[in-house]
Motif scaffolding. Structure first.
Motif, mmCIF file in Angstrom:
data_model
loop_
_atom_site.group_PDB
_atom_site.id
_atom_site.type_symbol
_atom_site.label_atom_id
_atom_site.label_comp_id
_atom_site.label_asym_id
_atom_site.label_seq_id
_atom_site.Cartn_x
_atom_site.Cartn_y
_atom_site.Cartn_z
ATOM 1 N N LEU A 271 1.134 -17.144 -10.913
ATOM 2 C CA LEU A 271 1.965 -16.508 -11.589
ATOM 3 C C LEU A 271 2.641 -15.264 -10.839
ATOM 4 O O LEU A 271 1.800 -14.727 -10.225
ATOM 5 N N ASP A 272 4.136 -15.165 -10.898
ATOM 6 C CA ASP A 272 4.600 -14.201 -10.104
ATOM 7 C C ASP A 272 5.760 -13.528 -10.726
ATOM 8 O O ASP A 272 6.726 -14.152 -10.751
ATOM 9 N N GLY A 273 5.360 -12.340 -11.053
ATOM 10 C CA GLY A 273 6.481 -11.332 -11.467
ATOM 11 C C GLY A 273 7.625 -10.942 -10.537
ATOM 12 O O GLY A 273 7.293 -10.767 -9.346
ATOM 13 N N LYS A 274 9.076 -10.792 -11.004
ATOM 14 C CA LYS A 274 9.826 -10.365 -9.924
ATOM 15 C C LYS A 274 10.486 -9.050 -10.463
ATOM 16 O O LYS A 274 11.185 -9.149 -11.467
ATOM 17 N N PRO A 275 10.259 -8.006 -9.704
ATOM 18 C CA PRO A 275 9.309 -7.795 -8.781
ATOM 19 C C PRO A 275 7.991 -7.874 -9.198
ATOM 20 O O PRO A 275 7.760 -7.241 -10.174
ATOM 21 N N ALA A 276 7.105 -8.028 -8.460
ATOM 22 C CA ALA A 276 5.479 -7.902 -8.802
ATOM 23 C C ALA A 276 5.046 -6.534 -8.132
ATOM 24 O O ALA A 276 5.250 -6.172 -7.105
ATOM 25 N N ARG A 277 4.341 -5.904 -9.081
ATOM 26 C CA ARG A 277 3.690 -4.634 -8.685
ATOM 27 C C ARG A 277 2.198 -4.590 -8.571
ATOM 28 O O ARG A 277 1.570 -4.031 -7.744
ATOM 29 N N LEU A 278 1.588 -5.228 -9.742
ATOM 30 C CA LEU A 278 0.281 -5.240 -9.652
ATOM 31 C C LEU A 278 -0.236 -6.758 -9.506
ATOM 32 O O LEU A 278 -0.053 -7.862 -9.948
ATOM 33 N N GLY A 279 -0.971 -7.109 -8.419
ATOM 34 C CA GLY A 279 -1.537 -8.267 -7.939
ATOM 35 C C GLY A 279 -3.056 -8.364 -8.440
ATOM 36 O O GLY A 279 -3.863 -7.505 -8.534
ATOM 37 N N ILE A 280 -3.344 -9.764 -9.246
ATOM 38 C CA ILE A 280 -4.807 -9.912 -9.350
ATOM 39 C C ILE A 280 -5.223 -11.085 -8.727
ATOM 40 O O ILE A 280 -4.612 -12.106 -8.821
#
Length: 995
Positions: A271-280
């Motif tokens: 799963l990849d948000g655009k833009p990503a800030r918090l990575g798990i």
């Protein structure tokens, strides 16, 4: 509705593409898939499996034995190890086949298995074997059964650090689907890199069952194009100097493992948000906990992307592949590492990112946050609520303050706490010896002595204060701690319990050490003819009592005694000269003699495991004495001597008009007969009789069930969660298996997770069953807090426990609970215990609500109808089905019972009776003339006196009753006199009473 064509053997047939199987069965299917893939690739390979059982892999060898014909057809040999390190050595030998002339195959792929402590004890051979390497067409998976929650272990354990210390790459699968997929990748990785591959198997996965996809061609292995193997490759060879092995292992082997992981996308951004800030970044079960936490917080994938989340799912947890890890971290502000137990990926990730430019490097947290405060615990197990709390905390740090998320988190955390004003019930369903268990007698010791515990069922003596059994050691170290104590204490002697399985595994060395040291100790070798703790398997080597006796005599034993419930069965000259044979009635005197003997003494207690006797009797493999023991409750005085003598859970309370008496649970009794050893005239033995059951003709049954309507099942839009609660050893796990198979037959996605471990011995057992439209709709296999749609309570004590109550969402959860109270182990030790039935019912009503709760005496009804209380669970299942609380078809439920193959007609009939009870209880009661065991209505004192007088008249004559009435009247006059005088001091009270 058209049902899937399903057979019990589908799990081992290649033509079946969608199968329902358990974790251990997946590990049986895995080598068969590998062999078929090799055959299709033109390779003539074979398989070799060895290891040593232990929860959560306790049933793996059992499953391998049952699949023997399938394994032999694929040229796969299963040779159980005497212990874990010897088994690992045998697997190492399988990789050496091609080094010498005479090889009949191109290569042998191997599987080693062991419980976490077995990984620890095998460290030496794992290092040697991994340094030597795997063969080009072989490969090795090392299965580590890790018990994170210490459900059935002496310590919670985690094997990653041990595997890493041996430089073995580690795969951590999240689901049963990944057991097969990553297992095949694991063999390929082992062949390519020349390494043994650690494969993590936790109880959450290996003890679950699920409907999954399986196809020989499902996994497509890609060879790396960014790494070149060195000349000669990386596989096993001979000769091979140790420093050359080390050079390959620290250099190209590790690089080959990481290159293979890159090429086959072991680790991937899911799963990849655009833009990503918090990575798990997460792995294994922790990944499932994360997905469930997101669902519980109401965060869909689209919502997660909008929040700027990026999720990186890691399959190869060591060595962590750097290219993918750096790509994941690129552009992030924060990274949260979600993993169970000690930080493992977290340390590797921080090392990988340490030299990244500071302005590009995200903050990395996991076990602790930036301030050093605890964030995700290393102790115990993770759950979705813990992960949800950490996730919301990290979002707050990034400036995302959502009242909705905070409210949902607060609701999740509330499920972890008991409802205000309602303390958890005090009664607990703790593990205990089975009915008729040999350890009821064998673990007794004389007054003034002390015993120490060992690994096995007999270790439950630790929970029984009267047994004066303390401390425990690692497997194989039993009694050796006394060598270090003896010189420094005035205590002259101890008893040491040692199971026959442990004796074979490594315990003989401990006994040898005791003999060499000269300490005074009595080893009680408890010979039960089966390893009951893990399923009744035979101990490796299958030593007889005589063989063990001759072995320990040769070790220098000063005094040897054999104790049995059948001492006359041994032939003459069966034991060494000087050995004596005794009946178990002589145990106390014998042990007093042994503790006075200096040096090593041995007592071999020979009695077959009660649970194994029961299994063998069902298969006609063990004598079933035509004798049953009953208690005449009119003679019984309720003293509890029979419980004290036998320590048996089949001796149960019977609350009568004349007080609490005793009864024998005929459905549970294993015919040990030790209860009659006490001094009591109330026991009656019946020879040749059979238990009664209701007889109804086929015509009557047809008429009774003819108008049974089909219920309206609940709507299945998403996962539907059923928590089955009950007592270990009573078939609760079978209920979960039937529901899972029925869902599979219905074409649904399903999973079933069984929490058993030591609790399988009369303890609290739960089965988490999840049913969904498709397999992909199920994330975690454990039902989250507040997530149960139905509680199918086969036991009211477990249903009212804190663990079960946390799964309830008032107004949503429905519960169907068996009102019959099977006594807990506490009753054996405290015959006057108050079980608190009313308190348990009140707790359930408060938690669930009156409208959503059904409490029925299922055991009483089922035992009356079917002649055996074992039918209770099928009866409960039918009741729940008819109430419209199970989202499956009737055809699928009945087909699942047929596929299970055990007592099919009885279970189908009990299921149908349960349906009828839900539809028309009055009709069932009219057939059985059944009166519930809820207890007689409360009577006034005068009514109780009158009833007793009537009884005495019928028993003897009116004069006898009048003597009783006169005695009661005398007491009543004395009571009235005391009330009138109202003495002002204890002295005056004593004077009044004496007059």
């Amino acid at each position: 509705m058209t049902l899937m064509q399903v057979g019990l053997d589908d799990k081992y047939r290649f033509e079946a593409k969608r199968i329902y199987l358990s974790g251990v069965q997946a590990l049986v299917r895995l080598p068969m898939l590998q062999r078929e893939r090799d055959r299709l690739a033109g390779l003539n390979t074979a398989g070799f499996i060895s290891g040593y059982r232990g929860s959560p892999l306790g049933m793996y060898d059992h499953a391998l034995w049952r699949a023997k014909s399938f394994l032999q057809g694929e040229d796969i040999a299963f040779v159980p190890g005497l212990n874990e390190d010897l088994a690992a050595t045998a697997v190492w030998g399988s990789q050496q086949v091609g080094l010498f002339p005479g090889a009949k195959v191109d290569g042998v792929f191997g599987i080693w298995y062991g419980k976490g402590p077995g990984v620890d004890r095998s460290m030496d051979v794992l290092k040697h074997a991994n340094s030597a390497g795997s063969s080009q067409h072989g490969g090795v998976l090392a299965l580590a059964g890790d018990d994170h929650g210490c459900q059935s272990s002496t310590l919670a354990h985690q094997s990653e650090q041990v595997f890493a210390a041996a430089l073995m790459p580690i795969i951590n699968p999240a689901t049963l689907q990944e057991y097969l997929d990553l297992g095949l990748y694991g063999f390929a990785l082992s062949r390519y890199s020349g390494c043994w591959i650690g494969f993590k198997a936790i109880g959450e996965t290996v003890e679950s069952s699920a409907s999954i996809y399986s196809d020989v061609d499902r996994v497509q292995v890609m060879l790396p194009d960014d790494f070149e193997l060195p000349p000669g490759g990386l596989n096993i060879r001979w000769p091979d100097p140790p420093l050359e092995q080390e050079k390959r292992l620290f250099g190209p082997k590790m690089e080959a493992a990481k290159a293979f992981a890159r090429a086959n996308r072991f680790d991937r951004i899911v799963l990849d948000g655009k833009p990503a800030r918090l990575g798990i970044i997460t792995t294994g079960k922790a990944y499932l906990d994360l997905r469930q936490a997101l669902a519980d917080l109401g965060i869909s994938d689209r919502d997660a992307e909008a929040l700027g989340l990026r999720i990186y799912k890691v399959a190869l947890t060591w060595p962590l592949e750097e290219v993918g890890a750096k790509r994941f971290a690129e552009g992030l502000q924060d990274v949260l590492v979600v993993e169970e137990k000690r930080g493992f990926i977290e340390d590797q990730l921080m090392r990988i990112l340490y030299n990244v430019d500071a302005w590009k490097r995200p903050a990395v947290v996991g076990k602790r946050d930036e301030a050093g405060s605890p964030l995700l615990p290393s102790k115990g197990e993770l759950n979705p609520t813990i992960v949800a709390s950490a996730l919301v905390a990290r979002l707050r740090r990034l400036g995302h303050h959502s009242p909705v998320l905070e409210q949902r988190l607060a609701r999740l955390e509330a499920f972890d706490r008991p409802a205000p004003g309602h303390a958890p019930i005090s009664l607990q369903r703790t593990p205990y010896f089975c009915s008729g268990c040999p350890h009821n007698t064998s673990t007794k010791i004389p007054e003034g002595s002390r015993a120490t515990a060992g690994i096995g069922c007999h270790g439950m003596a630790l929970f029984m204060p009267a047994r004066r059994t303390t401390t425990i050691s690692q497997m194989g170290g039993e009694g050796v701690n006394w060598i270090g104590q003896a010189p420094f204490t005035n205590e002259p002697h101890v008893f040491q319990n040692l199971g026959d399985g442990t004796y074979t595994h490594s315990g003989l060395l401990a006994l040898r050490a005791a003999a060499a040291s000269g300490v005074s100790i009595t080893y009680k070798i408890l010979y039960n003819d089966a390893v009951a703790m893990t399923g009744g398997q035979p101990a490796e080597g299958s030593f007889t009592v005589a063989q063990i006796a001759h072995q320990v005599w040769a070790e220098g034993t000063k005094r040897l005694a054999i104790v049995s419930d059948e001492p006359d069965k041994y032939p003459r000259n069966y034991f060494p000269p000087g050995a004596t044979v005794h009946h178990r009635r002589e145990m106390d005197d014998l042990q007093r003699e042994l503790r006075e003997t200096k040096g090593l003494t041995v007592l071999i207690y020979d009695q077959t495991c009660a649970a194994e006797k029961r299994r063998r009797r069902k298969r006609g493999l063990y004598p079933d004495p035509p004798k049953r023991v009953f208690i005449n409750d009119l003679v019984c005085e309720g003293c509890g001597d029979c419980s004290q003598t036998s320590n048996c859970v089949s001796v149960q309370p019977l609350d009568t008009e004349f007080g609490r008496k005793r009864q024998i649970d005929q459905s549970n009794c294993n015919k040990d007969y030790s209860c009659v050893e006490g001094f009591c005239p109330s026991f009656v033995t019946v020879h040749g009789g059979a238990l009664k059951r209701i007889k109804t003709t086929a015509v009557e049954s047809g008429q009774l069930f003819a108008d049974l309507p089909l219920p309206t099942p609940p709507k299945l839009d998403t996962a539907y969660n059923i928590l089955v609660t009950g007592i270990g050893g009573t078939g609760v796990i079978t209920v979960g298996a039937l529901l899972g198979m029925a869902a599979h037959v219905d074409g649904r996605g399903c999973s079933a997770l069984d929490f058993t471990g030591l609790s399988q011995k009369n303890g609290a057992v739960m089965s988490h069953v999840r049913i969904a439209p498709t397999p992909e709709d199920i994330t975690t296999v454990r039902i989250t807090n507040g997530g149960a749609d139905l509680i199918l309570g086969c036991d009211i004590v477990v249903s009212a426990s804190e663990t079960a109550l946390t799964r309830i969402d008032r107004g949503v959860t429905k519960a169907i609970v068996n009102a019959d109270l099977q006594p807990t182990a506490s009753f054996v030790q405290n015959p006057d215990i108050d079980f608190g039935m009313n308190a348990m019912q009140t707790t359930l009503r408060d938690a669930i609500g009156e409208r959503n709760l059904d409490i029925i005496d299922a055991t009483g009804l089922a035992a009356t109808l079917m002649g055996d209380s074992i039918a209770t669970n099928a009866f409960m299942l039918g009741y729940a089905f008819q109430k419209g609380t199970i989202p499956l078809s009737l055809e699928a439920m009945l087909r699942a019972i047929e596929i299970n193959g055990a007592a099919v007609e009885m279970n189908k009939q009990a299921f149908t009776w349960g349906r009828l009870a839900a539809h028309d209880m009055a009709r069932v009661r009219s057939v059985t003339q059944f009166r519930a065991r809820a207890g007689a209505p409360t009577r006034t004192l005068d009514e109780q006196i009158a009833t007793r007088a009537e009884f005495l008249t019928a028993y003897q004559d009116k004069a006898y009753a009048e003597r009783y009435l006169a005695a009661v009247a005398k007491v009543e006059r004395r009571k009235l006199r005391l009330r009138r005088l109202r003495p002002n001091s204890p002295r005056q009270l004593r004077k009044t009473c004496s007059s």
